[in-house]
Enzyme design. Structure first.
Site, PDB file in Angstrom:
ATOM      1  N   LYS A  62      37.131 -31.316 -18.656  1.00 32.04           N
ATOM      2  CA  LYS A  62      38.022 -32.091 -19.519  1.00 32.04           C
ATOM      3  C   LYS A  62      39.208 -31.256 -19.987  1.00 32.04           C
ATOM      4  O   LYS A  62      39.058 -30.060 -20.272  1.00 32.04           O
ATOM      5  CB  LYS A  62      37.274 -32.587 -20.743  1.00 32.04           C
ATOM      6  CG  LYS A  62      38.088 -33.595 -21.552  1.00 32.04           C
ATOM      7  CD  LYS A  62      37.554 -33.772 -22.951  1.00 32.04           C
ATOM      8  CE  LYS A  62      38.263 -32.841 -23.908  1.00 32.04           C
ATOM      9  NZ  LYS A  62      37.923 -33.079 -25.303  1.00 32.04           N
TER      10      LYS A  62
ATOM     11  N   LYS B  38      40.787 -40.593 -19.562  1.00 29.93           N
ATOM     12  CA  LYS B  38      40.273 -40.738 -20.946  1.00 29.93           C
ATOM     13  C   LYS B  38      41.462 -41.001 -21.868  1.00 29.93           C
ATOM     14  O   LYS B  38      42.035 -40.073 -22.448  1.00 29.93           O
ATOM     15  CB  LYS B  38      39.518 -39.465 -21.353  1.00 29.93           C
ATOM     16  CG  LYS B  38      39.016 -39.468 -22.792  1.00 29.93           C
ATOM     17  CD  LYS B  38      37.991 -38.376 -23.060  1.00 29.93           C
ATOM     18  CE  LYS B  38      37.661 -38.276 -24.532  1.00 29.93           C
ATOM     19  NZ  LYS B  38      36.490 -37.440 -24.815  1.00 29.93           N
TER      20      LYS B  38
HETATM   21  C1  5MM Z   1      34.677 -33.710 -29.415  1.00 31.06           C
HETATM   22  O1  5MM Z   1      35.955 -33.233 -29.802  1.00 31.06           O
HETATM   23  C2  5MM Z   1      36.768 -32.781 -28.716  1.00 31.06           C
HETATM   24  C3  5MM Z   1      37.220 -31.371 -28.890  1.00 31.06           C
HETATM   25  O2  5MM Z   1      38.056 -31.186 -29.955  1.00 31.06           O
HETATM   26  P1  5MM Z   1      38.664 -29.690 -30.293  1.00 31.06           P
HETATM   27  O3  5MM Z   1      39.104 -29.065 -29.015  1.00 31.06           O
HETATM   28  O4  5MM Z   1      39.788 -30.038 -31.208  1.00 31.06           O
HETATM   29  O5  5MM Z   1      37.597 -28.923 -30.971  1.00 31.06           O
HETATM   30  C4  5MM Z   1      37.902 -33.797 -28.479  1.00 31.06           C
HETATM   31  O6  5MM Z   1      38.779 -33.402 -27.463  1.00 31.06           O
HETATM   32  C5  5MM Z   1      37.232 -35.071 -28.059  1.00 31.06           C
HETATM   33  O7  5MM Z   1      36.593 -34.894 -26.819  1.00 31.06           O
HETATM   34  C6  5MM Z   1      38.181 -36.243 -27.936  1.00 31.06           C
HETATM   35  O8  5MM Z   1      39.203 -36.229 -28.885  1.00 31.06           O
HETATM   36  C7  5MM Z   1      37.373 -37.509 -28.128  1.00 31.06           C
HETATM   37  O9  5MM Z   1      36.683 -37.419 -29.357  1.00 31.06           O
HETATM   38  P2  5MM Z   1      36.853 -38.600 -30.417  1.00 31.06           P
HETATM   39  O10 5MM Z   1      36.208 -38.075 -31.666  1.00 31.06           O
HETATM   40  O11 5MM Z   1      38.315 -38.875 -30.555  1.00 31.06           O
HETATM   41  O12 5MM Z   1      36.093 -39.750 -29.790  1.00 31.06           O
END
Ligand code: 5MM
Length: 334
Positions: A133, A216
Site C-alpha cells: 500500500k 483505494k
Molecule cells: C490505518 O492507517 C493507515 C496508516 O496511517 P499512518 O501512515 O498515518 O500511520 C492509513 O493509511 C489507512 O490505511 C487509510 O487512511 C485508511 O484508514 P481509514 O481510517 O481512513 O479507513
C-alpha cells in the site's frame, strides 16, 4: 497466483481489507485516545487479538501491516504473516514512508519512499507479503490541491506501482482526498475526478497492469465542516458516477478508505454504493478506523476479555461484509 487473482481474492464478494498499518506515531495517538500506553507489547496484543477473531476467515480478504508488525511473532510463536495466511487472508504491507512538505507548495504534502523501494519490496515478499500500500494525500482548500501536488503524487503512486508489480505483488493505489474542510460534495466530486484522472494517466505511462492493482479511493462526500448534509443515497450516486467516469474497467477491485467517517456511516455508505453498483468492479472496504474503533475501545476497557473484543470486531466486520454485497440494513446493527 496471478496478480489479478490476488487482487480478486483481497476484494472477494462479502470480504474486504483490514487496514492495520498504522505507523507507530499513529498507533500512539489511537492508544492514547483510549487511555492505553503505546508500548510494543500493547500494540502487538491489540493486533493479535483482532487477527485471531473468527471474522478474519469470513470477512477479511487481506490485511495491511506496518513494517514492525510483519516481522513480529504472536504469543503462540508463529509469525504474524503465518497467522494471517492460516486465516486465508492475503498479507499486505504499507511501503510508503509517510508524507513530507511539498517543495514549492509548503501547505501540501508529497508521499515519500521510492528510494530503496525495490530492495525493500524483495524483503517484504520473502516475509510473506503479496500486496502493498502507498497513500497519497490531497487537501481541499481555496487553492488546493495544486496541479503540482496532483501531478507529483500521481507520479509517485505510479512509480511505486510499477516497482511493486515487478516484485510480483499487487499495489494498492491510495489517492486520498481528505474530508477536512467545509467544502460541499460537488467540490469533492471535482477534486476526486482530477486526482483519479491524473493517477490513471501516470499508471498508463509507467505501464502498470490495471488488472493487477486495487484502487483505494475516498468516497465522494462533503467536508466534515460542510453545512450541507447529504444522504447515503446521494453519496452512493455521486461516488459510483465518479468511479465509472474515471476508473478504467480493467481495475478488478475498489476498496474504500473510511477517512474519519463513523463506523456506521462508513458501512451505510458502502452498502448504498453496492445497492446500486451496476459495474463489474468488486467494491468493498479497506478500513482502518471504521473497522477497529469499537474493538479498540473494548480492548482498552477489558484487555483480558478476548471474547468481548472478538464479538465487537466480528460484528463490525460482518456488517461491512454485508455492505460489500449491498445486503446491510440498519436493523442489523442492534
Ligand atoms: C490505518 O492507517 C493507515 C496508516 O496511517 P499512518 O501512515 O498515518 O500511520 C492509513 O493509511 C489507512 O490505511 C487509510 O487512511 C485508511 O484508514 P481509514 O481510517 O481512513 O479507513
Amino acid at each position: 497466483m496471478t496478480l489479478e487473482e490476488i487482487a480478486k481474492k483481497m476484494c472477494a464478494k462479502g470480504k474486504g481489507i483490514l487496514a492495520a498499518d498504522e505507523s507507530t506515531g499513529t498507533m500512539d495517538k489511537r492508544l492514547t485516545s483510549v487511555g492505553v500506553e503505546c508500548t510494543d507489547k500493547n500494540r502487538l496484543n491489540f493486533r493479535e487479538t483482532l487477527f485471531t477473531s473468527s471474522a478474519m476467515k469470513s470477512y477479511i480478504g487481506g490485511v495491511i501491516l506496518f513494517d514492525v508488525t510483519i516481522r513480529e511473532k504472536t504469543s503462540t510463536g508463529i509469525s504474524i504473516p503465518e497467522l494471517l495466511e492460516k486465516n486465508n487472508s492475503v498479507v499486505g504491507i504499507k511501503v510508503d514512508k509517510g508524507t513530507k512538505k511539498l517543495a514549492g507548495s509548503p501547505e501540501e504534502v508529497i508521499t515519500d519512499g521510492l528510494d530503496g523501494l525495490r530492495e525493500r519490496l524483495s524483503e517484504y515478499y520473502k516475509l510473506g507479503a503479496r500486496f502493498t500500500k502507498w497513500r497519497a494525500v490531497f487537501n481541499i482548500g481555496k487553492n488546493y490541491p495544486s496541479i503540482q501536488s496532483i501531478k507529483s503524487n500521481a507520479h509517485a503512486l505510479a512509480r511505486y506501482s510499477a516497482l511493486v508489480q515487478e516484485a510480483k505483488m499487487v499495489p494498492i493505489v491510495e489517492p486520498e482526498v481528505l474530508m477536512e474542510g467545509d467544502h460541499d460534495i460537488d467540490t469533492c466530486y471535482k477534486v476526486t475526478t482530477d486526482v483519479l484522472n491524473e493517477c490513471f494517466n501516470e499508471l498508463a505511462i509507467q505501464k502498470v497492469l490495471l488488472k493487477g492493482i486495487v484502487l483505494k479511493p475516498n468516497m465522494v462526500v462533503p467536508g466534515f465542516k460542510s453545512s450541507k448534509k447529504v444522504t447515503p443515497e446521494e453519496i452512493a450516486k455521486k461516488t459510483l458516477d465518479c468511479l465509472k467516469k474515471n476508473v478504467p474497467s480493467d481495475v478488478p477491485g475498489i476498496a474504500f478508505l473510511s477517512g474519519g467517517q463513523s463506523e456506521q456511516e462508513a458501512t451505510n455508505n458502502l452498502d448504498a454504493i453496492n445497492k446500486i453498483n451496476d459495474t463489474n468492479f468488486l467494491i468493498t472496504y479497506s478500513y482502518g478506523r471504521a473497522l477497529q474503533q469499537s474493538a479498540l475501545k473494548t480492548w482498552a476497557e477489558e484487555m483480558n476479555n478476548t471474547k468481548a473484543i472478538h464479538d465487537v470486531f466480528n460484528h463490525r466486520a460482518k456488517m461491512n461484509g454485508l455492505a460489500s454485497k449491498g445486503e446491510w440494513s440498519q436493523a442489523l446493527e442492534v
